[in-house]
Write a protein that holds these residues in place. Structure first.
Motif, PDB file in Angstrom:
ATOM      1  N   GLU A 196       1.020  -1.063   0.031  1.00  0.00           N
ATOM      2  CA  GLU A 196       0.048  -0.543   0.148  1.00  0.00           C
ATOM      3  C   GLU A 196       0.750   1.173   0.161  1.00  0.00           C
ATOM      4  O   GLU A 196       0.290   1.587  -0.169  1.00  0.00           O
ATOM      5  N   PHE A 197       2.738   1.089   0.144  1.00  0.00           N
ATOM      6  CA  PHE A 197       2.846   2.391  -0.071  1.00  0.00           C
ATOM      7  C   PHE A 197       2.889   3.016  -1.401  1.00  0.00           C
ATOM      8  O   PHE A 197       3.379   3.922  -0.668  1.00  0.00           O
ATOM      9  N   GLU A 198       2.722   2.053  -2.023  1.00  0.00           N
ATOM     10  CA  GLU A 198       2.452   3.252  -3.286  1.00  0.00           C
ATOM     11  C   GLU A 198       1.101   3.864  -3.770  1.00  0.00           C
ATOM     12  O   GLU A 198       1.598   5.237  -4.464  1.00  0.00           O
ATOM     13  N   TYR A 199       0.595   3.829  -3.021  1.00  0.00           N
ATOM     14  CA  TYR A 199      -0.448   4.563  -2.547  1.00  0.00           C
ATOM     15  C   TYR A 199      -0.213   6.586  -2.628  1.00  0.00           C
ATOM     16  O   TYR A 199       0.258   7.006  -2.403  1.00  0.00           O
TER      17      TYR A 199
ATOM     18  N   ALA B 124       1.623  13.656  -6.522  1.00  0.00           N
ATOM     19  CA  ALA B 124       0.508  14.629  -6.780  1.00  0.00           C
ATOM     20  C   ALA B 124       0.572  15.338  -5.683  1.00  0.00           C
ATOM     21  O   ALA B 124       0.168  16.494  -6.650  1.00  0.00           O
ATOM     22  N   VAL B 125      -0.100  15.397  -5.013  1.00  0.00           N
ATOM     23  CA  VAL B 125       0.491  16.828  -3.881  1.00  0.00           C
ATOM     24  C   VAL B 125       1.588  17.713  -3.097  1.00  0.00           C
ATOM     25  O   VAL B 125       1.517  18.647  -3.805  1.00  0.00           O
ATOM     26  N   PHE B 126       2.491  17.392  -3.265  1.00  0.00           N
ATOM     27  CA  PHE B 126       3.880  17.321  -2.341  1.00  0.00           C
ATOM     28  C   PHE B 126       4.564  18.175  -3.891  1.00  0.00           C
ATOM     29  O   PHE B 126       5.121  19.901  -4.435  1.00  0.00           O
ATOM     30  N   THR B 127       4.867  17.181  -5.305  1.00  0.00           N
ATOM     31  CA  THR B 127       5.833  17.684  -6.418  1.00  0.00           C
ATOM     32  C   THR B 127       4.537  18.401  -7.454  1.00  0.00           C
ATOM     33  O   THR B 127       5.309  19.406  -7.951  1.00  0.00           O
ATOM     34  N   ASN B 128       4.066  17.000  -7.668  1.00  0.00           N
ATOM     35  CA  ASN B 128       3.079  18.021  -8.524  1.00  0.00           C
ATOM     36  C   ASN B 128       2.466  19.517  -8.626  1.00  0.00           C
ATOM     37  O   ASN B 128       2.018  20.294  -9.561  1.00  0.00           O
ATOM     38  N   GLU B 129       1.430  19.322  -7.409  1.00  0.00           N
ATOM     39  CA  GLU B 129       0.711  20.461  -7.053  1.00  0.00           C
ATOM     40  C   GLU B 129       1.551  21.450  -6.377  1.00  0.00           C
ATOM     41  O   GLU B 129       0.947  23.076  -6.869  1.00  0.00           O
ATOM     42  N   GLN B 130       3.017  21.571  -5.115  1.00  0.00           N
ATOM     43  CA  GLN B 130       2.582  22.281  -4.653  1.00  0.00           C
ATOM     44  C   GLN B 130       3.840  22.959  -5.032  1.00  0.00           C
ATOM     45  O   GLN B 130       4.940  23.742  -5.133  1.00  0.00           O
ATOM     46  N   GLY B 131       4.955  22.472  -6.107  1.00  0.00           N
ATOM     47  CA  GLY B 131       5.373  22.878  -6.426  1.00  0.00           C
ATOM     48  C   GLY B 131       7.374  21.712  -5.310  1.00  0.00           C
ATOM     49  O   GLY B 131       8.570  22.316  -5.522  1.00  0.00           O
ATOM     50  N   ALA B 132       7.116  20.826  -4.579  1.00  0.00           N
ATOM     51  CA  ALA B 132       8.066  20.790  -3.967  1.00  0.00           C
ATOM     52  C   ALA B 132       9.304  19.778  -4.952  1.00  0.00           C
ATOM     53  O   ALA B 132       8.946  18.935  -5.298  1.00  0.00           O
ATOM     54  N   ASP B 133      10.540  19.801  -4.183  1.00  0.00           N
ATOM     55  CA  ASP B 133      11.519  19.287  -4.710  1.00  0.00           C
ATOM     56  C   ASP B 133      11.961  17.771  -4.385  1.00  0.00           C
ATOM     57  O   ASP B 133      11.396  16.666  -3.810  1.00  0.00           O
ATOM     58  N   ALA B 134      10.903  16.921  -5.692  1.00  0.00           N
ATOM     59  CA  ALA B 134      10.555  16.255  -6.331  1.00  0.00           C
ATOM     60  C   ALA B 134      11.998  14.646  -5.641  1.00  0.00           C
ATOM     61  O   ALA B 134      11.882  13.937  -5.344  1.00  0.00           O
ATOM     62  N   LEU B 135      13.292  15.276  -5.479  1.00  0.00           N
ATOM     63  CA  LEU B 135      14.391  14.353  -5.514  1.00  0.00           C
ATOM     64  C   LEU B 135      14.502  14.192  -3.537  1.00  0.00           C
ATOM     65  O   LEU B 135      15.232  13.026  -3.489  1.00  0.00           O
ATOM     66  N   THR B 136      13.887  15.088  -2.823  1.00  0.00           N
ATOM     67  CA  THR B 136      13.993  15.318  -1.686  1.00  0.00           C
ATOM     68  C   THR B 136      12.829  14.287  -0.765  1.00  0.00           C
ATOM     69  O   THR B 136      12.521  14.411   0.123  1.00  0.00           O
TER      70      THR B 136
ATOM     71  N   GLY C  50      -5.950  10.540   0.983  1.00  0.00           N
ATOM     72  CA  GLY C  50      -5.281  10.837   2.177  1.00  0.00           C
ATOM     73  C   GLY C  50      -3.364  10.310   2.658  1.00  0.00           C
ATOM     74  O   GLY C  50      -4.169   8.878   3.054  1.00  0.00           O
ATOM     75  N   THR C  51      -2.758  10.370   3.133  1.00  0.00           N
ATOM     76  CA  THR C  51      -1.593  10.166   3.782  1.00  0.00           C
ATOM     77  C   THR C  51      -0.959  10.866   5.546  1.00  0.00           C
ATOM     78  O   THR C  51      -0.991  12.192   4.915  1.00  0.00           O
ATOM     79  N   ALA C  52      -0.553  10.002   5.826  1.00  0.00           N
ATOM     80  CA  ALA C  52       0.988  11.051   6.932  1.00  0.00           C
ATOM     81  C   ALA C  52       1.419  10.125   7.584  1.00  0.00           C
ATOM     82  O   ALA C  52       1.427   9.079   7.470  1.00  0.00           O
TER      83      ALA C  52
ATOM     84  N   ALA D  55      -0.053   6.802   7.771  1.00  0.00           N
ATOM     85  CA  ALA D  55      -1.622   6.593   8.430  1.00  0.00           C
ATOM     86  C   ALA D  55      -1.576   6.487   6.525  1.00  0.00           C
ATOM     87  O   ALA D  55      -1.116   7.587   5.886  1.00  0.00           O
ATOM     88  N   LEU D  56      -3.028   5.894   6.021  1.00  0.00           N
ATOM     89  CA  LEU D  56      -3.287   5.673   4.423  1.00  0.00           C
ATOM     90  C   LEU D  56      -4.732   5.920   4.952  1.00  0.00           C
ATOM     91  O   LEU D  56      -5.775   5.318   5.599  1.00  0.00           O
ATOM     92  N   LEU D  57      -5.018   7.193   4.445  1.00  0.00           N
ATOM     93  CA  LEU D  57      -6.983   7.456   4.585  1.00  0.00           C
ATOM     94  C   LEU D  57      -7.462   6.678   3.550  1.00  0.00           C
ATOM     95  O   LEU D  57      -7.409   7.210   2.006  1.00  0.00           O
TER      96      LEU D  57
END
Length: 150
Positions: free
Chosen positions: A13-16, A23-35, A57-59, A47-49
């Motif tokens: 399930e880690f693939e989720y 989707a959220v951090f890299t694609n939407e917010q522009g976070a550094d994909a390498l880190t 969702g995840t945390a 946690a996988l919601l």
């Protein structure tokens, strides 16, 4: 209807988790994909919601000696506004406190500081940058009557 499942990075399930965070951090917010994915992922609980059977969702929660740090909290855009952010943060807080945390830390994105303050977190430091995004260090202690609000 939602449900939450706790997993490890070695679970399928880690693939989720990967998909949601990308989707959220890299694609939407522009976070550094390498880190985006780091060494904490190997030792964290996630946690996988799910909304019905859809992962939305995840945390993560990581043990740091006797304290814990939560982070990488992400809800897919089309599922925001349903209270899922608070649901997943409270789930990882409960897990951390059940596992013996005296305090739980989060580096909150600046816009999310009021959200965390409503849950009971307090600002404990100055702005930092994580993955190219500004964050504010925050903390909540178990003694602050976490879980006894409302």
């Amino acid at each position: 209807m939602y449900n939450i499942k706790f997993i490890k990075s070695s679970d399928y399930e880690f693939e989720y988790v990967r998909s949601i965070r990308t989707a959220v951090f890299t694609n939407e917010q522009g976070a550094d994909a390498l880190t985006e994915f780091d060494t904490y992922d190997g030792q964290a609980d996630f946690a996988l919601l799910f909304d019905s059977d859809t992962p939305v969702g995840t945390a993560r929660v990581v043990r740091l000696d006797k304290d814990f740090k939560i982070g990488r909290i992400a809800i897919l855009k089309e599922y925001r506004g349903k209270g899922y952010g608070a649901v997943i943060v409270c789930a990882v807080l409960e897990k951390a406190f059940e596992d013996g945390a005296a305090a739980v830390y989060v580096d909150a994105q600046n816009y999310a500081v009021p959200f965390y303050e409503k849950i009971g977190f307090k600002i404990i430091g100055d702005e930092i940058t994580d993955r190219g995004l500004p964050h504010i260090p925050m903390m909540i202690e178990k003694e602050n009557n976490y879980g006894e609000k409302e």
